[in-house]
Motif scaffolding. Structure first.
Motif, mmCIF file in Angstrom:
data_model
loop_
_atom_site.group_PDB
_atom_site.id
_atom_site.type_symbol
_atom_site.label_atom_id
_atom_site.label_comp_id
_atom_site.label_asym_id
_atom_site.label_seq_id
_atom_site.Cartn_x
_atom_site.Cartn_y
_atom_site.Cartn_z
ATOM 1 N N VAL A 30 0.874 -1.179 0.000
ATOM 2 C CA VAL A 30 0.000 0.000 0.000
ATOM 3 C C VAL A 30 0.910 1.227 0.000
ATOM 4 O O VAL A 30 1.828 1.313 0.816
ATOM 5 N N VAL A 31 0.625 2.161 -0.919
ATOM 6 C CA VAL A 31 1.552 3.270 -1.145
ATOM 7 C C VAL A 31 0.841 4.623 -1.051
ATOM 8 O O VAL A 31 -0.158 4.847 -1.742
ATOM 9 N N ARG A 32 1.363 5.522 -0.223
ATOM 10 C CA ARG A 32 0.911 6.928 -0.256
ATOM 11 C C ARG A 32 1.749 7.642 -1.305
ATOM 12 O O ARG A 32 2.951 7.409 -1.412
ATOM 13 N N PHE A 33 1.133 8.538 -2.088
ATOM 14 C CA PHE A 33 1.873 9.190 -3.172
ATOM 15 C C PHE A 33 1.843 10.723 -3.145
ATOM 16 O O PHE A 33 2.518 11.357 -3.946
ATOM 17 N N GLN A 34 1.062 11.332 -2.287
ATOM 18 C CA GLN A 34 1.041 12.810 -2.216
ATOM 19 C C GLN A 34 0.511 13.237 -0.849
ATOM 20 O O GLN A 34 0.074 12.409 -0.057
ATOM 21 N N LEU A 209 8.634 -0.949 -6.250
ATOM 22 C CA LEU A 209 7.322 -1.148 -6.891
ATOM 23 C C LEU A 209 7.482 -1.810 -8.253
ATOM 24 O O LEU A 209 6.705 -2.692 -8.631
ATOM 25 N N ASP A 210 8.493 -1.384 -8.983
ATOM 26 C CA ASP A 210 8.739 -1.983 -10.294
ATOM 27 C C ASP A 210 8.938 -3.494 -10.155
ATOM 28 O O ASP A 210 8.351 -4.292 -10.890
ATOM 29 N N GLU A 211 9.740 -3.870 -9.167
ATOM 30 C CA GLU A 211 10.001 -5.307 -8.967
ATOM 31 C C GLU A 211 8.737 -6.048 -8.546
ATOM 32 O O GLU A 211 8.458 -7.143 -9.035
ATOM 33 N N ALA A 212 7.972 -5.430 -7.656
ATOM 34 C CA ALA A 212 6.736 -6.092 -7.184
ATOM 35 C C ALA A 212 5.752 -6.265 -8.342
ATOM 36 O O ALA A 212 5.130 -7.326 -8.493
ATOM 37 N N GLY A 254 6.650 6.980 -8.489
ATOM 38 C CA GLY A 254 7.753 6.627 -9.386
ATOM 39 C C GLY A 254 7.482 5.409 -10.255
ATOM 40 O O GLY A 254 8.372 4.576 -10.471
ATOM 41 N N ILE A 255 6.245 5.305 -10.763
ATOM 42 C CA ILE A 255 5.944 4.222 -11.711
ATOM 43 C C ILE A 255 5.223 4.804 -12.929
ATOM 44 O O ILE A 255 4.564 5.846 -12.831
#
Ligand code: GDP
Ligand code: IMO
Ligand code: MG
Length: 432
Positions: A30-34, A209-212, A254-255
């Protein structure tokens, strides 16, 4: 496999935390982005309430990893407090569970001081910010003088940056805002020691994230604030200083944008707003008070009373376009129980013209009146409903009207604050 973004379609506080917690079951991260700790996301799990300001709302699941992306502005003190608070409840948040982007900008004491002093100086025309230093931190990011998590590893240049920034900020504090300037030494010392506490958490979120995603894991992106608070698309200048819209999940984590599959827009069944700014369907009568009390509409961050009003479908349709919504999650439907008539704002009237979109000029927006469609309410308790068919006919019609107006299917309907008080029609992770 899918990557899902959850965003607010109104002015924040739509119930993003609850929906993110619910959907976390299907994701690995789970990612926060802003945004930053201006956010207050509330979860109620097994009757226990948690409010998160910075840590993603997936943290209650022991097997999920939470990430704070480069687009977030991070107050290190708040982050450590949040980690400590969870530890005291028996939830260990170690670097296995939480990662902080090395590119995330840090909120410094002078950002908070400027935020508060500037609001005070504005007097009646203030924005009503959360006073957490969010705007000034984003200003420094864009002005290219910000301090990032990665800077903590280089104490000498960190000191130089703090010194240079303080020179400018103290000038403003003392000369423009008649506030106390801040001393350099305590700040430099504190941030040097914070470096030791935070460095184990610092990672490259983009690479992770890229790897996941390559491993075909599901990732959930947790928006903060709401579309009408977006610095580009919101009710400017009464907005926050970041882009809460879904596209920013790409920049702020960053994706690449093609990796975002489903965009879930959270729609509170009525409208609320904290702080100043235009609000066409605001109710300043006893129905507004009823929604405020029944919905417990107090800010999760500042405790301020939230302004309340009827659901503004002009706003929700505007958000649908700006975010490219694929799913709707309607929250707090239970709060409307007991009202005989429900009004839906379907257009604005401005000097004899009918407007179907949110106008950009504040002066126009301030002079718009709502055009309502009335619908019949319901009186039955709906908090136990777990399927759409279990809702009273009028509640089903209300949900269908929202769906029809914006042209996006309803995926989730929330009928209470608890994780289980939810009707799940479709799973956004199943859609790709
Ligand atoms: P967020 O900022 O979008 O995460 O929302 P907040 O947590 O600031 O505010 C939403 C509030 O509504 C919280 O107190 C939640 O516990 C509560 N809530 C969420 N969904 C529902 C619901 O369906 N019904 C009721 N009654 N409360 C809800
Ligand atoms: P969540 O994520 C509701 C509002 C503030 C103010 C404006 C600017 O919980 O939905 P800021 O401190 O960001 O510079 O304040 O934005 N605001 C929010 N309102 N929910 C939020 O977050 C908010 N974050 C900021 O009240 O009007
Ligand atoms: Mg909130």
């Amino acid at each position: 496999m899918a990557n899902v973004v959850v965003i607010g379609t109104q002015w924040g506080d739509e119930g993003k935390g609850k929906v993110v917690d619910l959907l976390t079951a299907h994701a690995s991260r789970v990612v926060r982005f802003q945004g930053g700790n201006n956010a207050g996301h509330t979860l109620v799990v097994d009757g226990e309430k948690s409010i998160f300001h910075l840590i993603p709302s997936g943290i209650l699941y022991p097997d999920k990893r939470c990430l704070i992306g480069n687009g977030v502005v991070v107050d290190p003190e708040v982050l450590l407090e949040e980690i400590k608070g969870l530890f005291e409840r028996g939830i260990k948040v170690d670097p296995q569970r939480l990662g902080l982007s090395e590119r995330a900008h840090l909120i410094m004491p002078y950002h908070k001081a400027i935020d508060i002093a500037r609001e005070k100086a504005k007097g009646a025309s203030k924005i009503g910010t959360t006073g957490r230093g969010i705007g000034p931190c984003y200003e420094d990011k864009v002005a290219r003088v910000g301090i990032r998590a990665v800077d903590l590893a280089e104490p000498e240049s960190l000191d130089d940056k703090i010194k240079a920034n303080l020179k400018e900020k103290n000038f403003c504090l003392a000369n423009l805002f008649e506030s106390e300037p801040l001393a350099y030494e305590p700040i430099a010392e504190r941030y040097r020691s914070l470096s030791h506490e935070l460095s184990p958490f610092i990672v490259d979120v983009s690479i992770e994230l890229d790897e996941a995603i390559r491993r075909k894991e599901n990732v959930l992106f947790e928006g903060a604030q709401g579309t009408l608070l977006d610095v580009d698309h919101g009710t400017y200048p009464f907005v926050t200083s970041s882009n809460p819209v879904a596209a920013n999940a790409s920049i702020g984590a960053g994706i690449g944008p093609k990796r975002l599959d489903s965009i879930v827009g959270i729609v509170k069944a009525y409208s609320t707003r904290v702080g100043a700014g235009p609000f066409v369907s605001e109710l300043t009568d006893e129905i507004g008070d009823y929604l405020q009390e029944k919905g417990q509409e107090f800010g999760a961050t500042t405790g301020r009373r939230r302004r309340c009003g009827w659901l503004d479908l002009v706003v929700v349709r505007y958000s649908t376009r700006l975010n490219g919504l694929t799913h709707l999650a309607i929250t707090k439907l239970d709060v409307l129980t007991g009202l005989d008539t429900l009004n839906l704002c379907i257009a604005y009237e401005h000097q004899g013209d009918t407007l179907e979109n949110v106008p950009p000029q504040l002066s126009t927006l301030n002079n718009c009146s709502p055009i309502y469609q009335a619908m019949e309410g319901w009186h039955e308790d709906i908090s136990g409903a777990r399927a759409l068919e279990e809702l009273p006919k009028n509640a089903q019609a209300y949900v269908k009207r929202i769906e029809g107006f914006v042209g996006v299917p309803v995926s989730i309907v929330s009928v209470g604050p608890g994780r289980e008080q939810t009707i799940v029609c479709t799973n956004p992770f199943d859609s790709s």
